[in-house]
Design a protein around this motif. Structure first.
Motif, PDB file in Angstrom:
ATOM      1  N   GLU A   1       1.049  31.572  59.695  1.00 62.04           N
ATOM      2  CA  GLU A   1       0.970  32.562  58.320  1.00 62.04           C
ATOM      3  C   GLU A   1      -0.482  33.459  59.227  1.00 62.04           C
ATOM      4  OE1 GLU A   1       1.294  32.848  56.206  1.00 62.04           O
ATOM      5  OE2 GLU A   1       2.828  31.827  56.309  1.00 62.04           O
TER       6      GLU A   1
ATOM      7  N   HIS B   1      -1.976  21.561  58.351  1.00 60.14           N
ATOM      8  CA  HIS B   1      -2.135  22.924  57.622  1.00 60.14           C
ATOM      9  C   HIS B   1      -2.964  22.759  56.576  1.00 60.14           C
ATOM     10  CE1 HIS B   1      -0.582  20.130  54.139  1.00 60.14           C
ATOM     11  NE2 HIS B   1      -0.167  19.620  54.974  1.00 60.14           N
ATOM     12  N   CYS B   2      -3.801  24.310  56.035  1.00 56.17           N
ATOM     13  CA  CYS B   2      -4.686  24.115  54.930  1.00 56.17           C
ATOM     14  C   CYS B   2      -4.582  23.027  54.501  1.00 56.17           C
ATOM     15  CB  CYS B   2      -4.538  25.777  54.649  1.00 56.17           C
ATOM     16  SG  CYS B   2      -4.372  27.298  55.442  1.00 56.17           S
TER      17      CYS B   2
ATOM     18  N   CYS C   1      -1.265  24.847  62.834  1.00 55.40           N
ATOM     19  CA  CYS C   1      -0.537  23.761  61.610  1.00 55.40           C
ATOM     20  C   CYS C   1       0.574  22.731  62.045  1.00 55.40           C
ATOM     21  CB  CYS C   1      -0.530  24.335  60.080  1.00 55.40           C
ATOM     22  SG  CYS C   1      -1.350  26.590  59.978  1.00 55.40           S
TER      23      CYS C   1
ATOM     24  N   ALA D   1       1.147  25.294  52.024  1.00 55.48           N
ATOM     25  CA  ALA D   1       1.665  24.110  53.165  1.00 55.48           C
ATOM     26  C   ALA D   1       1.294  22.808  52.491  1.00 55.48           C
ATOM     27  CB  ALA D   1       0.688  24.339  53.719  1.00 55.48           C
TER      28      ALA D   1
ATOM     29  N   CYS E   1       3.437  24.279  58.730  1.00 47.19           N
ATOM     30  CA  CYS E   1       2.669  25.421  58.352  1.00 47.19           C
ATOM     31  C   CYS E   1       3.641  26.215  57.290  1.00 47.19           C
ATOM     32  CB  CYS E   1       2.244  26.425  59.563  1.00 47.19           C
ATOM     33  SG  CYS E   1       0.951  27.923  58.298  1.00 47.19           S
ATOM     34  N   ASP E   2       3.098  27.267  56.498  1.00 46.16           N
ATOM     35  CA  ASP E   2       3.566  27.891  54.826  1.00 46.16           C
ATOM     36  C   ASP E   2       4.897  27.454  54.774  1.00 46.16           C
ATOM     37  OD1 ASP E   2       0.942  28.126  54.562  1.00 46.16           O
ATOM     38  OD2 ASP E   2       0.937  29.587  53.004  1.00 46.16           O
TER      39      ASP E   2
HETATM   40 FE1  FES Z   1      -0.346  27.743  58.004  1.00 46.10          FE
HETATM   41 FE2  FES Z   1      -2.577  27.733  56.089  1.00 46.10          FE
HETATM   42  S1  FES Z   1      -2.517  28.466  58.050  1.00 46.10           S
HETATM   43  S2  FES Z   1      -1.066  26.359  55.919  1.00 46.10           S
END
Ligand code: FES
Length: 574
Positions: A82, A190-191, A50, A197, A118-119
């Protein structure tokens, strides 16, 4: 006087030592003449896809800093990914927040650019910047390119969870699942759905801590580098004239962020992060404020997992500036931002109409996506993401099936003899900030395989864990206080009738309070851990206070660490 001048613009031994140290990096004495020094706080890592591209974005930030007459220096920070980090990145959010705060404070930094994605990286960086209170500007990493599987664009998490259930129910083959794996993460970023995120990127803009429009631009898009340059330029202006985070992160800014969270149907994780950032900024924020704002805020986006589209689709309709424009009547648009102008100055009408973004008059749902629950099972609160739940289950009564921890759940959930029906309330305890440890995203408990095979798609689930922002279902999480801290979940027994009543904001066990409170808790003795885990065990706060360390928000301001003068004969006293 800017902070860095106290290090570099001086005629004593300290000035000599500070300047000569940077000369080793190629910075000659004549550029250390008082121009702003901009720290680039970079969470780049090979281990975090991410944030993997942030090295390239750093180059763009450096160009922007140089163009505006500043000096860029990169501070690499711990990166929280994550997928690979165990047991959960949340365990380390506060560690990174401390690292960021102390790095900013201890070094000759006049302003800082926060590069996260990332989150937990962006929340940690914002917490650190709020604590240091040196001018700061964030640039989120941007959403990854969506995976395409069988002609459909996928979110990394949301769609994966659906396919996992398909596999377990026997409706998807192993080879098809392998094909999904090969397609699932096609780029850095990111996702791409509205997970944590994406939610935190959007809220960073709503807080006023990032340039308008920077959250939704894809990670692989050239405009992300253009935003890098603009962010670097802006950081130099912030170093010279502010504002500082404490002037931006006000109660109005948090209300704006919460309103945005509810309007887009964002992640429940954002609640703990906003609580933590607020407390670092000295703003009193309670769970009740989230519920008040949710009640007056309609859901106006159609984003997975609450809706159908990916976060990046917002980019085509003007991004977060267009969302904020639609939300204007509910916002304090006079709030100050990193642009040195108001939030209003950064809003823009959507250039096109698109089914991903609606209006306050014709919303996708009349009230916000997250509700705060209370009751004898959650005296200090719990959360449910109503926008991602099954409407028929929002009022439900069923017998509890209690799992003592994640391991027991993993071993028993697919047991064909498990005594469970679709009405059962699945309960996981000892998965909170202490019990997890780190409050992992285990809250969306897997449905029992035998029920999946019967076509059951959702059940009421309750836990003191968190859940992924990409997850969906009728899931009550963040129960506080947690079982490991002696909370009521520790007294719940399998078979107890559990009541979920979202309309009345209630999560309770339907047995008399005197009888329930008299019960001995089911406790687990574990040895006192060493190191960082001991810090967590002894100082982590519960979810209703943001899961920060108590000592990071108690007490007075941190001391000024700027260098003092050093007598010429004092060897080593840099
Ligand atoms: Fe990093 Fe979803 S795994 S934002």
């Amino acid at each position: 006087m800017m902070r860095s001048q106290q290090w570099f613009v001086r005629d004593d031994l300290a000035g000599f030592l500070h300047r000569s140290s940077l000369a080793a990096t190629g910075l000659s004495r004549h550029v250390l003449d008082g121009r702003p020094v901009i720290g680039i706080c970079n969470s780049w890592s090979d281990l975090v896809s991410c944030n993997f591209h942030l090295r390239g974005v750093t180059d763009a930030v450096r160009r922007g800093v140089a163009r505006a007459g500043g000096i860029a220096v990169e501070l690499s920070t711990m990166s929280l990914g994550e997928a690979l980090m165990k047991p959960t990145t949340m365990l380390y959010r506060n560690l990174v927040a401390m690292e960021v705060e102390e790095s900013i404070r201890a070094y000759p930094i006049d302003a800082v650019v926060l590069l996260g994605g990332c989150d937990k990286t962006m929340p940690a960086q914002l917490m650190g910047a709020a604590g240091a209170d040196v001018p700061a500007i964030a640039l989120p990493s941007g959403p990854a390119d969506p995976a395409v599987f069988r002609g459909r664009e996928l979110g990394v998490g949301t769609d994966l969870w659906s396919y996992v259930d398909e596999l377990r129910a026997g409706r998807m083959s192993r080879s098809d699942f392998d094909e999904l794996e090969a397609a699932s993460v096609p780029s850095a970023g990111h996702c791409p759905e509205l997970g944590t995120a994406s939610t935190m990127a959007a809220l960073t803009e709503a807080l006023g801590m990032a340039l308008p429009g920077s959250a939704t631009v894809p990670a692989t898009h050239a405009r992300r580098h253009a935003f890098g340059e603009a962010t670097g330029e802006r950081a130099v202006a912030l170093a010279r004239n502010g504002p500082r985070p404490s002037q931006i992160l006000t109660p109005a800014a948090f209300d704006n962020a919460i309103t945005t969270l509810m309007a887009i149907g964002g992640s429940t994780n954002a609640v703990v992060h906003l609580l933590a950032i607020a407390r670092r900024a000295g703003v009193e924020l309670s769970l009740d404020r989230f519920d008040e704002i949710a009640a007056r805020t309609p859901l106006i986006t159609n984003l997975r997992p609450s809706g159908e589209e990916l976060f990046v689709r917002l980019n085509a309709v003007g991004g977060i500036p267009a969302v904020l424009d639609r939300l204007s009547p509910l916002l304090d648009t006079s709030a100050l931002t990193v642009t040195s102008a108001s939030l209003a100055a950064g809003t823009r009408p959507a250039p096109v109409e698109d089914a991903v973004l609606s209006t306050l008059d014709e919303p996708f749902a009349p009230s916000g996506g997250i509700a705060v629950l209370r009751g004898n099972l959650a005296p200090d609160g719990a959360l449910i993401k109503t926008s991602a739940a099954t409407p028929e289950l929002l009022r439900h009564r069923g017998p509890a099936l209690v799992f003592d921890d994640h391991h027991e759940l993993s071993h028993r959930i697919d047991d064909p003899d498990l005594d469970v029906t679709p009405d059962t309330v699945l309960v996981l305890r000892n998965a909170g900030p202490i019990g997890g440890p780190g409050m992992p995203e285990w809250g969306a408990l897997p449905l029992p395989e035998k029920l999946l095979r019967q076509g059951v798609t959702d059940m009421v689930r309750v836990s003191d864990a968190r859940m992924s922002g990409t997850a969906f279902g009728t899931v009550a999480v963040h129960v506080a206080p947690e079982a490991a801290a002696g909370g009521p979940l520790s007294k719940l027994r399998t078979g107890d009738p559990v009541v979920l009543d979202v309309e009345h904001r209630r999560l309770a066990v339907d047995i008399p309070d005197e009888e329930f409170l008299r019960r001995a808790p089911s406790t687990r003795q574990s040895p006192r851990p060493r190191g960082y885990l001991r810090l967590v065990n002894e100082h982590i706060t519960q979810a209703d206070r943001g899961c920060d360390f108590d000592f990071m928000t108690d007490g007075g301001p941190a001391p000024d660490l700027a260098p003092r003068s050093i007598p010429a004969g004092w060897h080593g006293g840099w």
